[in-house]
Write a protein that holds these residues in place. Structure first.
Motif, PDB file in Angstrom:
ATOM      1  N   SER A  15      21.103  41.224 133.777  1.00  0.00           N
ATOM      2  CA  SER A  15      19.916  42.069 133.687  1.00  0.00           C
ATOM      3  C   SER A  15      19.489  42.603 135.051  1.00  0.00           C
ATOM      4  N   VAL A  16      18.927  43.813 135.029  1.00  0.00           N
ATOM      5  CA  VAL A  16      18.346  44.385 136.238  1.00  0.00           C
ATOM      6  C   VAL A  16      17.173  43.532 136.702  1.00  0.00           C
ATOM      7  N   THR A  17      16.405  43.013 135.752  1.00  0.00           N
ATOM      8  CA  THR A  17      15.252  42.173 136.091  1.00  0.00           C
ATOM      9  C   THR A  17      15.667  40.982 136.947  1.00  0.00           C
ATOM     10  N   SER A  18      16.759  40.321 136.569  1.00  0.00           N
ATOM     11  CA  SER A  18      17.220  39.172 137.353  1.00  0.00           C
ATOM     12  C   SER A  18      17.831  39.620 138.673  1.00  0.00           C
ATOM     13  N   LEU A  19      18.559  40.740 138.686  1.00  0.00           N
ATOM     14  CA  LEU A  19      19.162  41.235 139.912  1.00  0.00           C
ATOM     15  C   LEU A  19      18.091  41.542 140.956  1.00  0.00           C
ATOM     16  N   LEU A  20      16.974  42.134 140.520  1.00  0.00           N
ATOM     17  CA  LEU A  20      15.892  42.506 141.426  1.00  0.00           C
ATOM     18  C   LEU A  20      14.926  41.360 141.688  1.00  0.00           C
ATOM     19  N   ALA A  21      15.197  40.192 141.120  1.00  0.00           N
ATOM     20  CA  ALA A  21      14.362  38.998 141.314  1.00  0.00           C
ATOM     21  C   ALA A  21      12.922  39.243 140.882  1.00  0.00           C
ATOM     22  N   LEU A  22      12.754  39.923 139.749  1.00  0.00           N
ATOM     23  CA  LEU A  22      11.428  40.211 139.225  1.00  0.00           C
ATOM     24  C   LEU A  22      10.932  39.062 138.347  1.00  0.00           C
ATOM     25  N   ALA A  23       9.624  38.951 138.247  1.00  0.00           N
ATOM     26  CA  ALA A  23       9.031  37.961 137.347  1.00  0.00           C
ATOM     27  C   ALA A  23       9.211  38.422 135.904  1.00  0.00           C
ATOM     28  N   PRO A  24       9.260  37.487 134.953  1.00  0.00           N
ATOM     29  CA  PRO A  24       9.381  37.881 133.537  1.00  0.00           C
ATOM     30  C   PRO A  24       8.279  38.868 133.149  1.00  0.00           C
ATOM     31  N   GLY A  25       8.679  39.980 132.564  1.00  0.00           N
ATOM     32  CA  GLY A  25       7.726  40.994 132.154  1.00  0.00           C
ATOM     33  C   GLY A  25       7.385  42.014 133.221  1.00  0.00           C
ATOM     34  N   GLU A  26       7.796  41.766 134.472  1.00  0.00           N
ATOM     35  CA  GLU A  26       7.531  42.731 135.540  1.00  0.00           C
ATOM     36  C   GLU A  26       8.412  43.955 135.341  1.00  0.00           C
ATOM     37  N   LEU A  27       7.813  45.131 135.430  1.00  0.00           N
ATOM     38  CA  LEU A  27       8.528  46.362 135.134  1.00  0.00           C
ATOM     39  C   LEU A  27       9.287  46.865 136.359  1.00  0.00           C
ATOM     40  N   HIS A  28      10.312  47.670 136.102  1.00  0.00           N
ATOM     41  CA  HIS A  28      11.039  48.357 137.159  1.00  0.00           C
ATOM     42  C   HIS A  28      11.364  49.766 136.668  1.00  0.00           C
ATOM     43  N   PRO A  29      11.688  50.692 137.563  1.00  0.00           N
ATOM     44  CA  PRO A  29      11.876  52.096 137.180  1.00  0.00           C
ATOM     45  C   PRO A  29      13.303  52.464 136.804  1.00  0.00           C
ATOM     46  N   PHE A  30      14.183  51.482 136.560  1.00  0.00           N
ATOM     47  CA  PHE A  30      15.602  51.791 136.401  1.00  0.00           C
ATOM     48  C   PHE A  30      16.123  51.680 134.964  1.00  0.00           C
ATOM     49  N   ALA A  31      15.272  51.299 134.010  1.00  0.00           N
ATOM     50  CA  ALA A  31      15.717  51.211 132.623  1.00  0.00           C
ATOM     51  C   ALA A  31      16.196  52.574 132.139  1.00  0.00           C
ATOM     52  N   GLY A  32      17.418  52.624 131.621  1.00  0.00           N
ATOM     53  CA  GLY A  32      18.000  53.875 131.170  1.00  0.00           C
ATOM     54  C   GLY A  32      18.577  54.719 132.281  1.00  0.00           C
ATOM     55  N   GLY A  33      18.534  54.196 133.516  1.00  0.00           N
ATOM     56  CA  GLY A  33      19.059  54.930 134.652  1.00  0.00           C
ATOM     57  C   GLY A  33      20.546  54.690 134.867  1.00  0.00           C
ATOM     58  N   ARG A  34      20.991  54.854 136.091  1.00  0.00           N
ATOM     59  CA  ARG A  34      22.413  54.746 136.426  1.00  0.00           C
ATOM     60  C   ARG A  34      22.621  53.610 137.425  1.00  0.00           C
ATOM     61  N   PHE A  35      23.825  53.025 137.373  1.00  0.00           N
ATOM     62  CA  PHE A  35      24.183  52.002 138.340  1.00  0.00           C
ATOM     63  C   PHE A  35      25.623  52.205 138.788  1.00  0.00           C
ATOM     64  N   ALA A  36      25.903  51.746 139.991  1.00  0.00           N
ATOM     65  CA  ALA A  36      27.278  51.706 140.494  1.00  0.00           C
ATOM     66  C   ALA A  36      27.429  50.437 141.316  1.00  0.00           C
ATOM     67  N   THR A  37      28.506  49.703 141.060  1.00  0.00           N
ATOM     68  CA  THR A  37      28.832  48.486 141.802  1.00  0.00           C
ATOM     69  C   THR A  37      30.104  48.762 142.586  1.00  0.00           C
ATOM     70  N   ILE A  38      30.027  48.623 143.908  1.00  0.00           N
ATOM     71  CA  ILE A  38      31.154  48.946 144.785  1.00  0.00           C
ATOM     72  C   ILE A  38      31.540  47.713 145.582  1.00  0.00           C
ATOM     73  N   TYR A  39      32.800  47.320 145.468  1.00  0.00           N
ATOM     74  CA  TYR A  39      33.324  46.136 146.146  1.00  0.00           C
ATOM     75  C   TYR A  39      33.975  46.521 147.463  1.00  0.00           C
ATOM     76  N   LEU A  40      33.607  45.822 148.525  1.00  0.00           N
ATOM     77  CA  LEU A  40      34.188  46.030 149.842  1.00  0.00           C
ATOM     78  C   LEU A  40      35.214  44.929 150.097  1.00  0.00           C
ATOM     79  N   SER A  41      36.465  45.304 150.269  1.00  0.00           N
ATOM     80  CA  SER A  41      37.514  44.329 150.569  1.00  0.00           C
ATOM     81  C   SER A  41      37.493  44.016 152.064  1.00  0.00           C
ATOM     82  N   PRO A  42      38.186  42.972 152.491  1.00  0.00           N
ATOM     83  CA  PRO A  42      38.198  42.629 153.922  1.00  0.00           C
ATOM     84  C   PRO A  42      38.685  43.759 154.832  1.00  0.00           C
ATOM     85  N   ARG A  43      39.516  44.652 154.327  1.00  0.00           N
ATOM     86  CA  ARG A  43      40.055  45.710 155.188  1.00  0.00           C
ATOM     87  C   ARG A  43      39.120  46.902 155.311  1.00  0.00           C
TER      88      ARG A  43
END
Length: 297
Positions: A117-145
């Motif tokens: 969940s975005v809520t857990s990723l952002l370390a929000l309290a239960p029920g605390e709102l955030h502006p990203f519901a229905g938005g976009r995400f990208a996860t990018i992995y950086l390798s050692p090189r």
């Protein structure tokens, strides 16, 4: 079957090892300035990962005072030109797309068949709102090189920074597929900005042997890898507020890890054709802002 067993053993081992202690020892090793040892480490690393030093502002391996200076080396701006369209959302790092898509009912894809969940990723309290519901995400992995500095995808005004203590699991594909809520349980630094696309978040996720996360405005935030509650800094909106231009350095990692970018709904779209596993580079266009924000940075 052998690979599956090896993967399970690799994940199990990560639960058993002293993650923080090992990461702190790696932090110390990366800053040793004794010439014979630091030269050996740098040269072996560069050879093993086939580092292209022609991209670096300082191509001479012997010029770096310790391994961390080499690892967080600057690159020449001309080798990572920024997309010229001011509405383009820039890739903030060199890396590979782990996952990309839409945030559905507060959920982000971690790996096939595994969400968090975005809520857990952002370390929000239960029920605390955030502006990203229905938005976009990208996860990018950086390798050692990869180049390990993080840059701004858009012009932005810093609103908030949160340091969340946590675990230090590896963030590679095997661990992402096997450890539930990986990115929401690892130590991380959450940076929230106001931009032309509205509010965005860049989350710098720590990992095993990642001995340092720092920003250009706060310096080194971690280590130490301490427990306890998240620490939060809110930034004033005045003439002294922190603003960063698109493409400007935001922060950096020591050793490889992951950056997650969150965008609000209706304000931005990813470009068609971006796919999981695709290599991306700092400055290339990942998407576009759909409308200006009245309060944008």
């Amino acid at each position: 079957m052998l690979r599956s067993l090896a993967d399970r053993l690799f994940i199990t081992l990560q639960y058993l090892i002293p993650q923080r202690w090992l990461s702190e020892r790696m932090y110390q090793l990366a800053r040793i300035e004794w010439r014979p040892l630091k030269t050996l480490i740098i040269r072996q690393f560069a050879r093993h990962y086939q580092i292209d030093m022609q991209l670096a502002q300082q191509p001479d391996l012997d010029a770096y005072p310790h391994f961390n200076a080499f690892f967080t080396r600057a690159i020449r701006p001309e080798v990572r030109p920024l997309d010229p369209d001011p509405a383009a959302i820039l890739c903030p790092v060199d890396g590979a797309i782990s996952q990309i898509g839409t945030i559905t009912e507060d959920q982000i894809i971690q790996a096939k068949g595994r969400d968090y969940s975005v809520t857990s990723l952002l370390a929000l309290a239960p029920g605390e709102l955030h502006p990203f519901a229905g938005g976009r995400f990208a996860t990018i992995y950086l390798s050692p090189r990869d180049y390990h500095r993080i840059h701004m995808p858009l012009d932005g005004r810093l609103d908030q920074m949160i340091h969340v203590p946590g675990q230090l699991f590896s963030v590679n594909a095997v661990t992402a597929a096997g450890v539930p809520n990986l990115f929401a349980r690892n130590e991380r630094l959450i940076c929230r900005f106001e931009t032309a696309a509205g509010p965005i978040a860049l989350i710098l996720v720590g990992a095993i042997f990642v001995g340092g996360i720092e920003t250009v405005w706060a310096g080194e935030v971690t280590p130490p890898h301490a427990g306890g509650e998240p620490q939060r800094w809110d930034y004033e909106v005045d003439e002294q507020c922190i603003r960063l231009e698109r493409g400007a350095e935001l922060g950096r990692f020591n050793l490889g890890s992951t950056v997650i970018m969150l965008l609000p709904p209706g304000r931005a779209e990813w470009d068609a054709g971006l796919s999981v596993g695709e290599r991306v580079q700092l400055g290339q266009r990942l998407g576009i802002c759909l409308a200006p924000s009245e309060s944008g940075g």
